[in-house]
Write an enzyme that holds these catalytic residues in place. Structure first.
Site, short mmCIF file in Angstrom:
data_model
loop_
_atom_site.label_atom_id
_atom_site.label_comp_id
_atom_site.label_asym_id
_atom_site.label_seq_id
_atom_site.Cartn_x
_atom_site.Cartn_y
_atom_site.Cartn_z
N ASP A 172 -2.68 -10.61 -2.29
CA ASP A 172 -3.24 -10.08 -1.04
C ASP A 172 -4.71 -9.74 -1.29
OD1 ASP A 172 -2.07 -8.60 1.72
OD2 ASP A 172 -3.91 -7.72 0.92
N ASP A 198 -4.26 -12.84 3.64
CA ASP A 198 -5.50 -12.41 4.26
C ASP A 198 -6.73 -12.80 3.45
OD1 ASP A 198 -4.61 -10.64 2.35
OD2 ASP A 198 -4.71 -8.87 3.61
N HIS A 242 0.82 -1.22 0.00
CA HIS A 242 0.00 0.00 0.00
C HIS A 242 0.85 1.27 0.00
CE1 HIS A 242 -3.71 -2.13 0.39
NE2 HIS A 242 -3.42 -2.64 1.57
N HIS A 295 -6.37 -7.31 -0.38
CA HIS A 295 -6.53 -5.88 -0.64
C HIS A 295 -5.67 -5.48 -1.86
CE1 HIS A 295 -7.29 -6.36 3.74
NE2 HIS A 295 -8.29 -5.54 3.48
#
Length: 505
Positions: free
Chosen positions: A347, A438, A311, A349
């Site tokens: 991931d 995740d 991120h 996200h």
């Protein structure tokens, strides 16, 4: 992440962070607290225990608001914006209403409700049950001693002495540079454990040191590392190396946190005095692993690092991420001679930071599979229409899931129909996996259903690319059992076992 998505928090964490305190006059607030005390005492005597308990909750709320107001500018809660603006005026206030404490009440008026947070998934549990209501993990789990090989049904006291010290090999001077024998290399350093949230809030932070402790314990208990994989010596990445992917603004903002006990880039992207060093160690390990694999010193590698990175963009630190480890590794690979680099990000996200860094670059193909839900899932980016810009259109590929619950079949199908055909056409010289776990079954944030076997199968498919030159970098993943079993399955594919079929869930 910069703000855990409201729906995601309600649905998965079931316990949000407190709202910022408002600009209420402190003297007026103090008068309210004084009145609240009188109200509480009157209720306690005249109305009985039931109303007294309600008055306790009311008083806690009022006092908490007052203390938050008085301490809003303390150093431990300082934001990066305040640091940049030079707001360094701190005054210690000793007036903390210590003349009244709940513990001073007579015992027969105190109602204690047992509360504990699950070591495995961080979920709150009420009562004296031995197992987590959410994930089923034992309250005194031995997962930090033996990783996912520890039973979820029994406490750590049931471990043998050998079990309890299974991860000891990861400590001390035993970590030496790996030999040049074309083996699998692993990047790990205990100093990354020092990066943690200082202030305990209403809920343990999901990005916590136990994440890599559990993976390390799993690898040690399985005899994989140390053992059949080799460590690489850790070093902090240099400023010049970071400048290849980040701006001076990002580098200096992260470095600034080393002078403050506790700080926040965003409400849930924390830093303490050790975070800058941990972030540079993580990036340095990824840089050196990529260089070693490209040069042939290592067959492939796994970066067991934190804080995560995907991120973190050119300028900003967000989403638990300070420096972008995958981007750093890509730049190292190109320095070492790789003309084309593939980054696959699984991931749950979207890796908005990695996409931003390379969205104008035709020499790096970025492919991400993630929950999107029309932009309602954190961080809101990563639609199928984001394909790259300024001549690099087509070098960014997003596979956005429209809902949670996706599992092995969904990911494998996407790999077969989208990821691998595009990757094969790109024909990379080096492949990086931003391996967040995740999306794994049981993760409190991802709420998806990928198993260790699914992750192993995806890794197996990736290993056929770029002549097997593959670096797996840890990103997210917040259920310790899920993250440790999934990471172990992936490493078995890249290293000593070399077959996803041999992994036993």
């Amino acid at each position: 992440m910069s703000q855990l998505e409201e729906g995601e928090t309600e649905r998965c964490l079931k316990n949000g962070e407190s709202a910022p305190s408002s600009n209420v006059d402190v003297q007026s607030e103090a008068a309210n607290v004084s009145a609240s005390k009188s109200f509480f005492k009157q209720n306690l005597v005249e109305q009985g225990l039931f109303r007294a308990c309600g008055a306790v909750c009311f008083l806690f709320t009022m006092m908490g608001g007052l203390m938050k107001q008085k301490n809003a500018k303390r150093k431990s809660d300082m934001t990066l914006e305040e640091m940049y603006n030079g707001q360094h005026g701190f005054e210690d206030d000793e007036d903390d209403d210590s003349d009244w404490e709940p513990s001073a009440l007579p015992d027969h008026h105190v109602v204690e409700v047992p509360k504990w947070f699950c070591l495995n998934c961080t979920m709150v549990n009420i009562g004296d049950d031995l197992h987590c209501d959410v994930c089923g993990e034992h309250r005194e789990s031995g997962i930090l001693k033996r990783g996912h090989l520890a039973s979820p049904f029994y406490g750590a006291e049931g471990l043998t002495e050998d079990d309890a010290h299974a991860a000891d090999g990861l400590q001390g001077p035993s970590l030496q540079s790996f030999p040049s024998d074309n083996a699998t290399a692993i990047g790990f350093d205990e100093r990354m454990l020092l990066h943690e949230e200082v202030v305990m809030k209403s809920h343990p932070h999901p990005e916590r040191p136990d994440r890599i402790r559990a993976i390390a314990a799993s690898l040690a208990a399985a005899g994989i590392f140390p053992g059949r994989c080799y460590p690489i010596s850790a070093r902090e990445i240099t400023r010049e190396e970071l400048l290849m992917v980040h701006s001076v603004e990002n580098i200096e903002a992260v470095e600034l946190t080393s002078h403050v006990l506790s700080s926040y880039f965003t409400p849930d992207t924390y830093a303490n005095q050790y975070s800058a060093s941990a972030a540079r160690l993580a990036a340095g390990l990824c840089f050196d692993l990529a260089a070693a694999i490209c040069s042939g010193s290592a067959k492939n590698g796994f970066a067991l690092v934190r804080p995560p990175g995907h991120h973190a963009g050119v300028r900003q630190a967000m989403g638990f991420c300070l420096h972008n480890n995958a981007a750093v590794a890509a730049s190292a690979a190109q320095i070492a001679g790789a003309k084309k680099v593939l980054i696959i990000d699984w991931d749950v996200h979207h890796g908005n930071g990695t996409q931003e860094i390379f969205e104008k670059n035709k020499s790096v193909l970025y492919v991400s599979l993630h929950r999107h839900e029309g932009g309602k899932f954190y961080p809101g980016t990563g639609s199928a229409y984001e394909i790259g810009v300024m001549g690099a259109e087509g070098y960014c590929v997003n596979v956005p899931w429209s809902c949670g619950g996706v599992g092995d079949n969904d990911y494998v199908f996407a790999f077969q129909q989208v990821v691998l055909p595009i990757a094969s056409e790109f024909d990379p010289d080096f492949t990086i996996i931003s391996a967040g776990f995740d999306a794994a079954r049981g993760d409190p944030l991802g709420c998806c259903d990928v198993t260790p076997t699914g992750y192993a199968q995806m890794t197996h498919m990736c290993s056929a690319l770029s002549g097997g030159k593959l670096l797996v970098i840890l990103e997210g993943g917040y259920n310790l059992r899920s993250i440790s079993s999934s990471a172990t399955a992936v490493i078995k594919v890249t290293g000593p076992i070399n077959s996803y079929c041999e992994y036993d869930e």
